[in-house]
Scaffold this active site. Structure first.
Site, PDB file in Angstrom:
ATOM      1  N   ASN A  41      18.163  64.141  99.567  1.00  0.00           N
ATOM      2  CA  ASN A  41      18.529  62.842 100.145  1.00  0.00           C
ATOM      3  C   ASN A  41      19.868  62.968 100.872  1.00  0.00           C
ATOM      4  O   ASN A  41      20.765  63.710 100.453  1.00  0.00           O
ATOM      5  CB  ASN A  41      18.551  61.723  99.097  1.00  0.00           C
ATOM      6  CG  ASN A  41      19.455  61.959  97.906  1.00  0.00           C
ATOM      7  OD1 ASN A  41      19.656  63.088  97.476  1.00  0.00           O
ATOM      8  ND2 ASN A  41      19.984  60.886  97.359  1.00  0.00           N
ATOM      9  N   GLU A  54      12.177  63.454  99.622  1.00  0.00           N
ATOM     10  CA  GLU A  54      10.797  63.841  99.935  1.00  0.00           C
ATOM     11  C   GLU A  54      10.500  63.664 101.420  1.00  0.00           C
ATOM     12  O   GLU A  54       9.757  64.446 102.010  1.00  0.00           O
ATOM     13  CB  GLU A  54       9.773  63.116  99.058  1.00  0.00           C
ATOM     14  CG  GLU A  54       9.930  61.629  98.916  1.00  0.00           C
ATOM     15  CD  GLU A  54      10.909  61.209  97.840  1.00  0.00           C
ATOM     16  OE1 GLU A  54      12.103  61.501  97.989  1.00  0.00           O
ATOM     17  OE2 GLU A  54      10.490  60.528  96.888  1.00  0.00           O
ATOM     18  N   CYS A  81      10.150  56.498  95.690  1.00  0.00           N
ATOM     19  CA  CYS A  81      10.321  55.073  96.012  1.00  0.00           C
ATOM     20  C   CYS A  81       9.085  54.569  96.756  1.00  0.00           C
ATOM     21  O   CYS A  81       8.222  55.355  97.176  1.00  0.00           O
ATOM     22  CB  CYS A  81      11.584  54.861  96.842  1.00  0.00           C
ATOM     23  SG  CYS A  81      11.421  55.374  98.571  1.00  0.00           S
ATOM     24  N   CYS A  84       8.569  56.103 100.215  1.00  0.00           N
ATOM     25  CA  CYS A  84       8.141  57.509 100.160  1.00  0.00           C
ATOM     26  C   CYS A  84       6.701  57.623  99.691  1.00  0.00           C
ATOM     27  O   CYS A  84       5.989  58.539 100.096  1.00  0.00           O
ATOM     28  CB  CYS A  84       9.071  58.318  99.271  1.00  0.00           C
ATOM     29  SG  CYS A  84      10.627  58.656 100.119  1.00  0.00           S
TER      30      CYS A  84
HETATM   31  N1  THU Z   1      15.991  58.572  96.645  1.00  0.00           N
HETATM   32  C1  THU Z   1      15.245  59.628  97.080  1.00  0.00           C
HETATM   33  O1  THU Z   1      15.765  60.551  97.723  1.00  0.00           O
HETATM   34  N2  THU Z   1      13.917  59.618  96.797  1.00  0.00           N
HETATM   35  C2  THU Z   1      13.291  58.625  96.096  1.00  0.00           C
HETATM   36  O2  THU Z   1      12.076  58.525  96.110  1.00  0.00           O
HETATM   37  C3  THU Z   1      14.115  57.711  95.295  1.00  0.00           C
HETATM   38  C4  THU Z   1      15.450  57.438  95.903  1.00  0.00           C
HETATM   39  C5  THU Z   1      17.413  58.535  96.995  1.00  0.00           C
HETATM   40  C6  THU Z   1      17.740  57.513  98.048  1.00  0.00           C
HETATM   41  C7  THU Z   1      19.207  57.264  97.789  1.00  0.00           C
HETATM   42  O3  THU Z   1      19.956  58.243  98.500  1.00  0.00           O
HETATM   43  C8  THU Z   1      19.364  57.525  96.299  1.00  0.00           C
HETATM   44  O4  THU Z   1      18.205  58.208  95.877  1.00  0.00           O
HETATM   45  C9  THU Z   1      19.527  56.272  95.469  1.00  0.00           C
HETATM   46  O5  THU Z   1      18.482  55.392  95.685  1.00  0.00           O
END
Ligand code: THU
Length: 122
Positions: A41, A54, A81, A84
């Site tokens: 991320n 992802e 999330c 995603c």
């Molecule tokens: N995040 C992800 O990278 N993938 C997910 O499916 C859940 C959330 C990241 C986004 C943000 O940078 C941090 O986690 C907090 O939400």
């Protein structure tokens, strides 16, 4: 169950850029022909502009020529999330492995993670 991909995701998560949430996420996606692409991320001071791990892994694979149906499995250090899950569904990923809220590794298909969604007519 893609424990190996989950381990790759854990390793790459240390490279996440998440100074705002401090929530480091990694992802590793495997193509049907055996290549692995990793992602993390990447956050931004304009919060909505951040990118999930992802998504960045899938973007890497697409840049190398892979398309929906070419990606077999993905390991993620977080439960994906909602947005995603839509991306995972777009690429028809059969095995999505992540650590569940109860602390066990679980694997679902993208379709299971986004039930009863729509498909645009061809
Ligand atoms: N995040 C992800 O990278 N993938 C997910 O499916 C859940 C959330 C990241 C986004 C943000 O940078 C941090 O986690 C907090 O939400």
């Amino acid at each position: 169950m893609s424990n190996d991909l989950y381990e790759r995701a854990v390793a790459i998560s240390t490279r996440a850029y998440a100074p705002y949430s401090k929530y480091l996420v990694g992802a590793a996606v495997r193509t049907r022909d055996g290549k692995i692409f990793e992602g993390v991320n990447v956050e931004n001071a304009a919060y909505p502009l951040g990118v999930c791990a992802e998504k960045s892994a899938i973007v890497e694979a697409v840049g190398d020529g892979y398309r929906p149906g070419d990606l077999a499995a993905i390991g993620i250090t977080a439960s994906p999330c909602g947005g995603c899950r839509q991306w995972l569904y777009e690429f028809r990923i059969d095995e999505v492995t992540f650590l569940s809220s109860t602390g066990e590794l679980v694997t679902y298909s993208a379709a299971e993670l986004l039930p009863d969604t729509w498909d645009l007519p061809a």
